[in-house]
Every structure is written in structure tokens, then in C-alpha cells.
Design an enzyme around this catalytic site. Structure first.
Site, PDB file in Angstrom:
ATOM      1  N   MET A   1     -27.290  50.706   8.840  1.00 22.32           N
ATOM      2  CA  MET A   1     -27.653  51.599   7.754  1.00 22.32           C
ATOM      3  C   MET A   1     -28.531  52.718   8.305  1.00 22.32           C
ATOM      4  SD  MET A   1     -29.563  50.705   4.153  1.00 22.32           S
ATOM      5  CE  MET A   1     -30.818  49.738   4.946  1.00 22.32           C
ATOM      6  N   CYS A   2     -28.164  53.955   7.995  1.00 25.31           N
ATOM      7  CA  CYS A   2     -29.001  55.105   8.343  1.00 25.31           C
ATOM      8  C   CYS A   2     -29.339  55.819   7.030  1.00 25.31           C
ATOM      9  CB  CYS A   2     -28.278  56.009   9.347  1.00 25.31           C
ATOM     10  SG  CYS A   2     -26.772  56.781   8.706  1.00 25.31           S
ATOM     11  N   TYR A   3     -29.602  57.107   7.090  1.00 22.24           N
ATOM     12  CA  TYR A   3     -29.936  57.849   5.869  1.00 22.24           C
ATOM     13  C   TYR A   3     -28.714  58.036   4.973  1.00 22.24           C
ATOM     14  CZ  TYR A   3     -34.221  59.072   8.334  1.00 22.24           C
ATOM     15  OH  TYR A   3     -35.399  59.014   9.014  1.00 22.24           O
TER      16      TYR A   3
ATOM     17  N   TYR B   1     -28.686  54.473   3.411  1.00 22.99           N
ATOM     18  CA  TYR B   1     -29.710  53.930   2.516  1.00 22.99           C
ATOM     19  C   TYR B   1     -29.561  54.518   1.117  1.00 22.99           C
ATOM     20  CZ  TYR B   1     -34.023  52.621   0.310  1.00 22.99           C
ATOM     21  OH  TYR B   1     -34.936  52.116  -0.590  1.00 22.99           O
TER      22      TYR B   1
END
Length: 90
Positions: A51-53, A79
Site C-alpha cells: 500500500m502506498c498513497y 491508502y
């Protein structure tokens, strides 16, 4: 990810500050810039969710790890996507 009943590893690739402000329950933090140095520590016997931005960086790293034999997925929308999902499923 939420429909996958198996034991899994969720890795939040965002910066430490953002991770501390909120993340997916049970996830661990590895900054995306440091992931390469932690690859040997990652399990090959269970799925890994990144999971990143927004999902873009996690897509890139998921592909990199898949090419190395890991079962790894990028959380769609990052996210932000997870946060929207969590609000709808409270």
C-alpha cells in the site's frame, strides 16, 4: 485484500509520519525507498499486499516482487482507496 481469508503480510510503503497517522490494521511499515534492502526478509509462503498513497508506487513494487517469485499485490487506490473502503464498511 479484504476478501482474501488467508494469513497475509500488509506493507505500508508511505513515509513513517503518514503511517503513524493511519494505516490498515496489522500492516507494517517499510518506506518504499527502503523496500529493496528488506526483500530477503519477505515471506514467500503467504501473500503480500503493498500500500502506498495512491497505488502507483505499490503497483511498481508489486510487479518487481512478482518477478522475483513472491505472491504480491498492490492495494487498489493505495491508502486513499483503503480509507474510502473502511469508511463505507464501518
Amino acid at each position: 485484500m479484504m476478501n482474501d481469508p488467508r494469513e497475509k503480510l500488509v506493507i505500508d510503503l508511505r513515509k513513517e509520519r503518514e503511517f503513524r497517522l493511519g494505516t490498515c490494521p496489522g500492516s507494517i511499515h517499510i518506506d518504499w525507498e527502503d523496500l529493496e534492502s528488506h526483500v530477503a526478509e519477505l515471506p514467500k509462503d503467504k501473500p503480500i499486499y503493498l500500500m502506498c498513497y495512491t497505488g502507483v508506487t505499490s503497483d511498481e513494487y508489486a510487479e518487481l516482487l512478482q518477478n522475483r517469485g513472491y505472491e504480491v499485490y498492490s492495494i487498489e487506490g493505495g491508502y486513499r482507496g483503503y480509507y474510502r473502503w473502511s469508511i463505507l464498511h464501518e
